[in-house]
Design an enzyme around this catalytic site. Structure first.
Site, PDB file in Angstrom:
ATOM      1  N   TYR A  24       0.800  -1.230   0.000  1.00  0.00           N
ATOM      2  CA  TYR A  24       0.000   0.000   0.000  1.00  0.00           C
ATOM      3  C   TYR A  24       0.832   1.280   0.000  1.00  0.00           C
ATOM      4  CZ  TYR A  24      -3.720  -3.302   0.998  1.00  0.00           C
ATOM      5  OH  TYR A  24      -4.598  -4.349   0.905  1.00  0.00           O
ATOM      6  N   ASP A  89     -26.380   0.656  -2.081  1.00  0.00           N
ATOM      7  CA  ASP A  89     -27.734   1.217  -2.029  1.00  0.00           C
ATOM      8  C   ASP A  89     -27.705   2.708  -1.673  1.00  0.00           C
ATOM      9  OD1 ASP A  89     -29.004  -1.121  -2.731  1.00  0.00           O
ATOM     10  OD2 ASP A  89     -29.424  -1.743  -0.669  1.00  0.00           O
ATOM     11  N   HIS A 102      -8.946   2.402  -5.730  1.00  0.00           N
ATOM     12  CA  HIS A 102      -8.174   1.417  -4.973  1.00  0.00           C
ATOM     13  C   HIS A 102      -6.702   1.713  -5.174  1.00  0.00           C
ATOM     14  CE1 HIS A 102     -11.726  -0.920  -4.108  1.00  0.00           C
ATOM     15  NE2 HIS A 102     -12.082  -0.739  -5.363  1.00  0.00           N
TER      16      HIS A 102
HETATM   17  O1  CA2 Z   1      -6.168  -1.328  -2.904  1.00  0.00           O
HETATM   18  C1  CA2 Z   1      -7.002  -0.808  -2.180  1.00  0.00           C
HETATM   19  O2  CA2 Z   1      -7.084   0.402  -2.003  1.00  0.00           O
HETATM   20  C2  CA2 Z   1      -7.969  -1.699  -1.397  1.00  0.00           C
HETATM   21  O3  CA2 Z   1      -9.232  -1.045  -1.379  1.00  0.00           O
HETATM   22  C3  CA2 Z   1      -7.402  -1.822   0.003  1.00  0.00           C
HETATM   23  C4  CA2 Z   1      -8.225  -2.754   0.896  1.00  0.00           C
HETATM   24  C5  CA2 Z   1      -8.441  -4.107   0.216  1.00  0.00           C
HETATM   25  O4  CA2 Z   1      -9.337  -4.877   1.001  1.00  0.00           O
HETATM   26  C6  CA2 Z   1      -9.023  -3.942  -1.186  1.00  0.00           C
HETATM   27  O5  CA2 Z   1      -9.140  -5.221  -1.785  1.00  0.00           O
HETATM   28  C7  CA2 Z   1      -8.141  -3.065  -2.033  1.00  0.00           C
HETATM   29  C8  CA2 Z   1      -7.515  -2.985   2.213  1.00  0.00           C
HETATM   30  C9  CA2 Z   1      -7.302  -1.740   2.983  1.00  0.00           C
HETATM   31  C10 CA2 Z   1      -6.421  -2.052   4.142  1.00  0.00           C
HETATM   32  O6  CA2 Z   1      -5.529  -0.978   4.319  1.00  0.00           O
HETATM   33  C11 CA2 Z   1      -4.331  -1.226   4.917  1.00  0.00           C
HETATM   34  C12 CA2 Z   1      -3.401  -0.235   4.800  1.00  0.00           C
HETATM   35  C13 CA2 Z   1      -2.168  -0.416   5.339  1.00  0.00           C
HETATM   36  C14 CA2 Z   1      -1.872  -1.574   6.015  1.00  0.00           C
HETATM   37  C15 CA2 Z   1      -2.811  -2.554   6.155  1.00  0.00           C
HETATM   38  C16 CA2 Z   1      -4.058  -2.382   5.610  1.00  0.00           C
END
Ligand code: CA2
Length: 150
Positions: A24, A89, A102
């Site tokens: 991320y 919704d 994302h």
């Molecule tokens: O890629 C993305 O932005 C997501 O929305 C991130 C979500 C994941 O469930 C989607 O499939 C894709 C996860 C967000 C979790 O964020 C974190 C950030 C840093 C460390 C751990 C989790």
């Protein structure tokens, strides 16, 4: 008065920059907020930037965006992307232009991340550009709603 774009972030995005940077990136959520407020990208639009780990709170903010006559919504629904008919919704009910963001390319990841309820209402989807995707989404939404260039 300037119209507002609501930038909404779903569960665990408060951890940005502190965990899993290989996935991320290293920017914190506060830094993403600063990126979103970059005036060149806002075209005179105001930014409301929020994160919640609670589905209902996100739904309340979507309804608030309608009540406040917002220009549109940029949303990273995170884990609610593939589960939340209620967020879908809410977005359908308010009818504001919505851009789904994302950080990662969800289509290059596990198959359970591929099917987004939110994409069914989104005018556009940005994924795989890292946190720069937020800036791209705001620029695109501003152009879509006809905000004047800053
Ligand atoms: O890629 C993305 O932005 C997501 O929305 C991130 C979500 C994941 O469930 C989607 O499939 C894709 C996860 C967000 C979790 O964020 C974190 C950030 C840093 C460390 C751990 C989790």
């Amino acid at each position: 008065m300037a119209k507002t774009i609501y930038v909404l972030n779903g569960p665990n995005l408060n951890l940005l920059g502190t965990r899993e940077p290989e996935k991320y990136g290293s920017a914190t959520l506060a830094e993403v907020e600063t990126l979103c407020r970059g005036s060149r990208r806002c075209r005179g639009l105001a930014i409301v930037f929020r994160q919640s780990n609670h589905e209902g709170e996100i739904i309340d903010w979507i309804q608030e965006a309608r009540d406040k006559d917002a220009a549109g919504i940029v949303i990273n629904p995170a884990g609610f992307t593939t589960t939340s008919i209620s967020i879908l919704d809410a977005l359908l009910a308010i009818g504001l232009p919505t851009i789904e963001v994302h950080i990662t390319n969800i289509h290059a990841r596990e198959s359970f991340r591929h099917d987004s309820y939110i994409s069914k209402v989104a005018k556009a989807v940005v994924c795989g550009f890292g946190v720069q995707g937020y800036a791209l989404a705001i620029t695109g939404l501003a152009a879509m709603v006809g905000a004047p260039k800053g």
